[in-house]
Design a protein around this motif. Structure first.
Motif, short mmCIF file in Angstrom:
data_model
loop_
_atom_site.label_atom_id
_atom_site.label_comp_id
_atom_site.label_asym_id
_atom_site.label_seq_id
_atom_site.Cartn_x
_atom_site.Cartn_y
_atom_site.Cartn_z
N ILE A 148 -20.49 22.41 29.86
CA ILE A 148 -19.20 21.82 29.49
C ILE A 148 -18.70 22.54 28.25
CG2 ILE A 148 -18.01 19.69 28.81
CD1 ILE A 148 -19.18 19.68 31.65
N THR A 149 -17.41 22.90 28.25
CA THR A 149 -16.83 23.61 27.11
C THR A 149 -15.75 22.76 26.43
OG1 THR A 149 -14.92 24.69 28.13
CG2 THR A 149 -17.08 25.70 28.53
N SER A 150 -15.21 23.33 25.35
CA SER A 150 -14.15 22.63 24.61
C SER A 150 -12.83 22.60 25.37
CB SER A 150 -13.94 23.30 23.25
OG SER A 150 -13.57 24.66 23.45
N LEU A 201 -22.37 10.13 31.18
CA LEU A 201 -21.72 11.45 31.20
C LEU A 201 -20.87 11.68 29.95
CD1 LEU A 201 -20.48 11.33 34.88
CD2 LEU A 201 -22.06 13.06 33.96
N ALA A 202 -20.28 10.62 29.44
CA ALA A 202 -19.26 10.75 28.39
C ALA A 202 -19.69 11.57 27.18
CB ALA A 202 -18.78 9.37 27.98
N PRO A 203 -20.90 11.41 26.66
CA PRO A 203 -21.29 12.15 25.45
C PRO A 203 -21.32 13.67 25.63
CG PRO A 203 -22.79 10.31 25.83
CD PRO A 203 -21.94 10.44 27.07
N ARG A 204 -21.33 14.13 26.88
CA ARG A 204 -21.35 15.58 27.11
C ARG A 204 -19.97 16.21 26.96
NH1 ARG A 204 -24.81 16.40 32.45
NH2 ARG A 204 -24.12 18.54 32.09
N HIS A 239 -13.72 15.95 25.11
CA HIS A 239 -12.40 15.33 25.28
C HIS A 239 -12.44 14.36 26.45
CE1 HIS A 239 -10.98 18.34 22.50
NE2 HIS A 239 -11.59 19.26 23.24
N ILE A 240 -12.00 13.14 26.18
CA ILE A 240 -11.95 12.10 27.23
C ILE A 240 -10.56 11.49 27.24
CG2 ILE A 240 -12.90 9.88 28.01
CD1 ILE A 240 -15.54 10.64 26.71
N VAL A 241 -10.03 11.32 28.45
CA VAL A 241 -8.76 10.62 28.67
C VAL A 241 -9.06 9.43 29.59
CG1 VAL A 241 -6.50 10.79 29.81
CG2 VAL A 241 -7.33 12.70 28.41
N ARG A 243 -9.78 22.53 32.41
CA ARG A 243 -10.58 22.11 33.58
C ARG A 243 -10.78 20.60 33.50
NH1 ARG A 243 -16.59 24.36 35.05
NH2 ARG A 243 -16.94 23.63 32.91
N VAL A 244 -10.58 19.93 34.63
CA VAL A 244 -10.55 18.47 34.62
C VAL A 244 -11.66 17.89 35.49
CG1 VAL A 244 -9.05 16.47 34.76
CG2 VAL A 244 -8.02 18.74 34.47
#
Ligand code: VGL
Ligand code: ZN
Length: 205
Positions: free
Chosen positions: A3-5, A39-42, A45-47, A145-146
């Protein structure tokens, strides 16, 4: 998977009304919460998306005398499934499930707030042309990337992922972190559309 920025995790409609006991409960809808929280901590950015209808919304069967929930009508913009009243602005059913707890989310994108147009996708309303603004937001923030999870696989998650592809963005659906409504073969149909559009469906990451 690395996972990237430039990756964003879009968590779709994990709201009380889509969970067991809710007005439009997705079978086992609350079971998406644990995998999403793992998954979230990886992600950097979260929407979150939030289905957010005014009372009397045109997608509600109660607004169409003689029609029942889960039937399809012809709206001005094309076929529209009718639903039980759900996710009415300001009600408890429209709130995120209390166990979701993703305070690090950077954007809460509300959709479906126009009385006469539904919005399954986080990118475009159901007329398929009115933007929600999410595409511009991602572009301005360099998010390219989403990844998708949430509810429901065959409706709001699905149409969001298809629209990401339509916008030229790589789209990945994390299947074990989704649950489906499964109406008239909608899961099979969505899987075929994913295949045609190049949406990647993954079982783990
Ligand atoms: C949804 C039906 C109606 C969803 C929202 O979140 O998948 N489905 N409104
Ligand atoms: Zn809705």
């Amino acid at each position: 998977m690395e996972i990237t920025s430039e990756d964003v995790f879009v968590v779709v409609d994990v709201q009380n009304d889509f969970c067991p006991g809710g007005a439009l409960a997705v079978p086992q809808g609350d079971q998406v919460i644990d995998p999403i929280r793992k998954l979230a901590p990886r992600f950097q950015h979260i929407v979150l998306t939030q289905d957010w209808h005014p009372a009397g919304h045109s997608s509600f069967a109660s607004n169409h005398p003689g029609r029942k929930a889960f039937e399809t009508i012809q709206a001005a913009y094309g076929p529209q499934t009718l639903w039980p009243d759900h996710c009415v602005q300001g009600t408890a059913g429209a709130e995120f499930h209390p166990a979701l707890k993703l305070p690090q989310a950077e954007l809460i994108l509300r959709k479906g707030y126009r009385i006469d147009v539904d919005s399954y996708s986080a990118f475009f309303e159901n007329d398929r042309v009115t933007p929600t603004g999410l595409s511009g937001y991602l572009r301005e923030r360099g998010l390219t990337r989403v990844f998708f999870a949430g509810l429901a696989y065959d409706f709001c998650v699905g149409y969001s992922a298809l629209d990401a592809r339509r916008l030229g963005l790589p789209a990945v659906v994390i299947q074990p972190a989704c649950r489906a409504i499964d109406l008239d073969g909608s899961v099979e149909k969505m899987n075929e559309l994913f295949h045609q559009a190049g949406v990647k469906v993954i079982q783990r990451m």
